[in-house]
Design a protein around this motif. Structure first.
Motif, PDB file in Angstrom:
ATOM      1  N   GLY A 112       0.818  -1.213   0.000  1.00  0.00           N
ATOM      2  CA  GLY A 112       0.000   0.000   0.000  1.00  0.00           C
ATOM      3  C   GLY A 112       0.849   1.259   0.000  1.00  0.00           C
ATOM      4  O   GLY A 112       0.333   2.366  -0.074  1.00  0.00           O
ATOM      5  N   ARG A 113       2.173   1.103   0.070  1.00  0.00           N
ATOM      6  CA  ARG A 113       3.046   2.287   0.166  1.00  0.00           C
ATOM      7  C   ARG A 113       3.090   3.077  -1.141  1.00  0.00           C
ATOM      8  O   ARG A 113       3.188   4.299  -1.118  1.00  0.00           O
ATOM      9  N   THR A 114       3.018   2.394  -2.246  1.00  0.00           N
ATOM     10  CA  THR A 114       3.002   3.107  -3.529  1.00  0.00           C
ATOM     11  C   THR A 114       1.751   3.974  -3.624  1.00  0.00           C
ATOM     12  O   THR A 114       1.794   5.112  -4.079  1.00  0.00           O
ATOM     13  N   ILE A 115       0.615   3.416  -3.171  1.00  0.00           N
ATOM     14  CA  ILE A 115      -0.636   4.170  -3.252  1.00  0.00           C
ATOM     15  C   ILE A 115      -0.600   5.350  -2.295  1.00  0.00           C
ATOM     16  O   ILE A 115      -1.079   6.440  -2.608  1.00  0.00           O
ATOM     17  N   ARG A 116       0.013   5.167  -1.133  1.00  0.00           N
ATOM     18  CA  ARG A 116       0.176   6.277  -0.188  1.00  0.00           C
ATOM     19  C   ARG A 116       0.939   7.410  -0.891  1.00  0.00           C
ATOM     20  O   ARG A 116       0.555   8.582  -0.835  1.00  0.00           O
ATOM     21  N   ALA A 117       2.042   7.023  -1.571  1.00  0.00           N
ATOM     22  CA  ALA A 117       2.842   8.026  -2.291  1.00  0.00           C
ATOM     23  C   ALA A 117       2.002   8.690  -3.387  1.00  0.00           C
ATOM     24  O   ALA A 117       2.067   9.904  -3.596  1.00  0.00           O
ATOM     25  N   ALA A 118       1.194   7.885  -4.056  1.00  0.00           N
ATOM     26  CA  ALA A 118       0.364   8.427  -5.136  1.00  0.00           C
ATOM     27  C   ALA A 118      -0.654   9.421  -4.603  1.00  0.00           C
ATOM     28  O   ALA A 118      -0.925  10.448  -5.225  1.00  0.00           O
ATOM     29  N   LEU A 119      -1.217   9.125  -3.425  1.00  0.00           N
ATOM     30  CA  LEU A 119      -2.201  10.052  -2.840  1.00  0.00           C
ATOM     31  C   LEU A 119      -1.534  11.383  -2.509  1.00  0.00           C
ATOM     32  O   LEU A 119      -2.104  12.454  -2.718  1.00  0.00           O
ATOM     33  N   ASP A 120      -0.307  11.315  -1.997  1.00  0.00           N
ATOM     34  CA  ASP A 120       0.429  12.552  -1.712  1.00  0.00           C
ATOM     35  C   ASP A 120       0.725  13.313  -3.004  1.00  0.00           C
ATOM     36  O   ASP A 120       0.566  14.535  -3.052  1.00  0.00           O
ATOM     37  N   ALA A 121       1.159  12.580  -4.021  1.00  0.00           N
ATOM     38  CA  ALA A 121       1.481  13.232  -5.298  1.00  0.00           C
ATOM     39  C   ALA A 121       0.238  13.908  -5.854  1.00  0.00           C
ATOM     40  O   ALA A 121       0.286  15.034  -6.343  1.00  0.00           O
ATOM     41  N   LEU A 122      -0.893  13.219  -5.720  1.00  0.00           N
ATOM     42  CA  LEU A 122      -2.139  13.733  -6.260  1.00  0.00           C
ATOM     43  C   LEU A 122      -2.566  15.015  -5.553  1.00  0.00           C
ATOM     44  O   LEU A 122      -3.034  15.963  -6.180  1.00  0.00           O
ATOM     45  N   SER A 123      -2.349  15.057  -4.241  1.00  0.00           N
ATOM     46  CA  SER A 123      -2.799  16.235  -3.498  1.00  0.00           C
ATOM     47  C   SER A 123      -1.967  17.459  -3.857  1.00  0.00           C
ATOM     48  O   SER A 123      -2.384  18.589  -3.617  1.00  0.00           O
ATOM     49  N   ASP A 124      -0.773  17.269  -4.406  1.00  0.00           N
ATOM     50  CA  ASP A 124       0.019  18.416  -4.862  1.00  0.00           C
ATOM     51  C   ASP A 124      -0.422  18.901  -6.238  1.00  0.00           C
ATOM     52  O   ASP A 124      -0.033  19.984  -6.675  1.00  0.00           O
ATOM     53  N   ILE A 125      -1.188  18.073  -6.937  1.00  0.00           N
ATOM     54  CA  ILE A 125      -1.605  18.448  -8.290  1.00  0.00           C
ATOM     55  C   ILE A 125      -2.957  19.140  -8.267  1.00  0.00           C
ATOM     56  O   ILE A 125      -3.248  19.995  -9.095  1.00  0.00           O
TER      57      ILE A 125
END
Lengths: 192, 313
Positions: A112-125
């Protein structure tokens, strides 16, 4: 490309993968009523290929062109300091995500760590109205409170096993194989 | 990847391409609503500037901050250096503060090498310009800008004009562009070509007019009056007439050719205002690209695991 070891067992073949993606496409449309407010983003590299396939199927169902994007999460990973700096993948956001429903697509859901990173990346966009997750394989062993909304196949695995997804777009250039998912015995139990 | 970035010549073609490709992805960050990545959170980048600089220091500062690093700016003026502190003592102080990367600009050629090869600091050392020696990140951002306009640099003709003798930009560009497969021509009056330029992987010429037609990119160098302690050319006007880029000369360039300048410009000296502000000029774009390239360098040097291989810098 390394030859598939004898201990590898194929769990999905190209037909199974195709059917799973078609089902996921319909589930996404069913859950969200229509495709107008959807942005489909794949996580490189295989998630992007899967996202494109889903977008293709969705275009056929909806009768209009739907493009999938890509979201690189490398800079947001929590294990950057464990390995030498890696090359970045391409990020491409086809549409403004503000107020939209973003469907993240990846090949294997594991810690689930990749998805955690993706959620963070998404919130910056931007600020999507909602984020949903579609994965081809859910192999369990979550280390974070994350679950998928759309799953191609649940695959109970042990940590000593490795799940390998091979897709025509990225992997078959050398081997000429069809799409498939295999489980391989591994010493470290690590996967994508 | 190498541990320090001291010379553009240290970069292999693969390394250089990796920096440029990474910068390509990072360029997109500047157009996002939140221009920040969490990658270097908790890491410290020290900008150690013994020489005056605006754009390079600001560029490194912006790059480090966009990667969420803590930035400590240190300039020689108003610091203990003006009280006579040595580079070693300054470096030991920075090490005690836990610098993960030291970006150094120094008036003495070789100062970054000294810092990297000593055990004074364990951080990665990035050369931000040393004397008349090298300025590798400028060369990387120039190559990056050229690549965006011209595509693959293999086989491209790049003409670098002006004060090559005092220019660290010219040397770093010559080395990097050669690595990337481009043909470099240095154009300068004989007095402003360094001794030993024959050993560089470049052609040289004394005539700008002969070197314009084939160029895919023309890079004008600043006449560095502050480093000139002798008369290298009879007068500024004569220099400007023979080696300055004006509209007439720009008109003889190929249609796709771009005009570059590392800045700061002496308008009216090596480049006229008309040329600097024309739509062929990518000078402002070079500054934007500088931040992305420096982010890429910082990420690749300190973003991953600590390569604590002591001693083999």
């Amino acid at each position: 490309m390394v030859a598939v070891p004898a201990s590898a067992r194929t769990v999905l073949d190209d037909q199974d993968i195709s059917r799973a993606l078609t089902r996921i496409t319909h589930e996404i449309l069913e859950k969200n009523r229509d495709s107008a407010g959807l942005v489909i983003l794949g996580i490189p590299t295989r998630g992007v290929h899967l996202a494109r396939r889903i977008a293709e199927r969705m275009s056929q169902v909806e009768g209009r062109e739907i493009v999938a994007g890509a979201l690189d999460v490398t800079m947001y990973r929590d294990d950057l300091r464990l390995k030498p700096a890696r090359a970045l993948e391409h990020t491409e956001i086809p549409d403004d995500v503000d107020g939209k429903v973003v469907v993240l697509v990846d090949d294997v859901l594991f810690s689930g760590r990749t998805i955690r990173a993706a959620l963070d990346a998404l919130s910056d966009i931007g600020r999507p109205r909602a984020v949903q997750l579609a994965v081809l394989i859910d192999r369990g062993h979550r280390e974070l409170p994350i679950r998928a909304d759309f799953v191609g196949k649940n695959l109970p695995t042990s940590l000593a096993e490795k799940v390998q997804v091979r897709l025509a777009e990225s992997d078959s250039a050398e081997s000429g194989e069809r799409d498939h998912v295999t489980i391989v015995q591994s010493e470290q139990g690590e996967s994508a | 990847m190498i541990k320090h970035l001291l010379s553009a010549g240290d970069l292999s073609k693969d390394d250089a391409t990796r920096v440029l490709d990474t910068a390509e992805e990072l360029l997109g960050v500047a157009s996002r609503p939140i221009k920040k990545l969490p990658t270097l959170r908790g890491r410290t980048v020290v900008n150690l500037f013994f020489e005056d600089s605006t754009r390079t220091r600001i560029s490194f500062e912006a790059a480090a901050k966009r990667l969420s690093a803590d930035v400590i700016n240190f300039s020689a003026k108003g610091s203990s250096v003006s009280k006579g502190e040595s580079l070693k003592d300054t470096a030991l102080t920075l090490q005690a503060m836990g610098a993960d990367a030291v970006v150094i600009r120094h008036g003495a050629s070789g100062a970054p090498h000294r810092l990297a090869q000593s055990r004074w600091t364990r951080g990665a050392v990035v050369n931000a310009g040393d004397g008349t020696h090298e300025h590798p990140t400028q060369a990387l951002l120039d190559a990056f800008t050229m690549r965006r306009h011209l595509g693959d640099l293999d086989g491209k003709n790049i003409t670098i004009v002006g004060d090559v003798l005092h220019s660290r930009v010219a040397r770093s560009n010559a080395l990097l562009l050669h690595t990337l497969g481009a043909h470099v021509t240095l154009v300068a009056p004989p007095t402003l070509l360094p001794v030993g330029v024959g050993a560089w992987p470049v052609e040289t010429s004394y005539s700008l007019d002969d070197s314009l037609e084939k160029a895919d990119a023309v890079m004008m160098l600043r006449v560095q009056a502050e480093r000139m302690n002798a008369a290298y050319f009879p007068s500024a006007r004569e220099y400007s007439r023979r080696y300055g880029l004006d509209v007439a000369r720009m008109g003889r360039l190929q249609d796709h050719a771009i005009v570059m300048h590392p800045g700061p410009m002496n308008r009216g000296m090596e480049i006229t205002a008309d040329v600097a502000d024309s739509d062929r000029s990518v000078i402002v774009e070079q500054v934007t690209n500088g931040v992305a390239v420096r982010m890429a360098v910082l990420y690749l040097l300190v973003g991953g695991a600590d390569t604590d291989t002591e001693g083999d810098a």
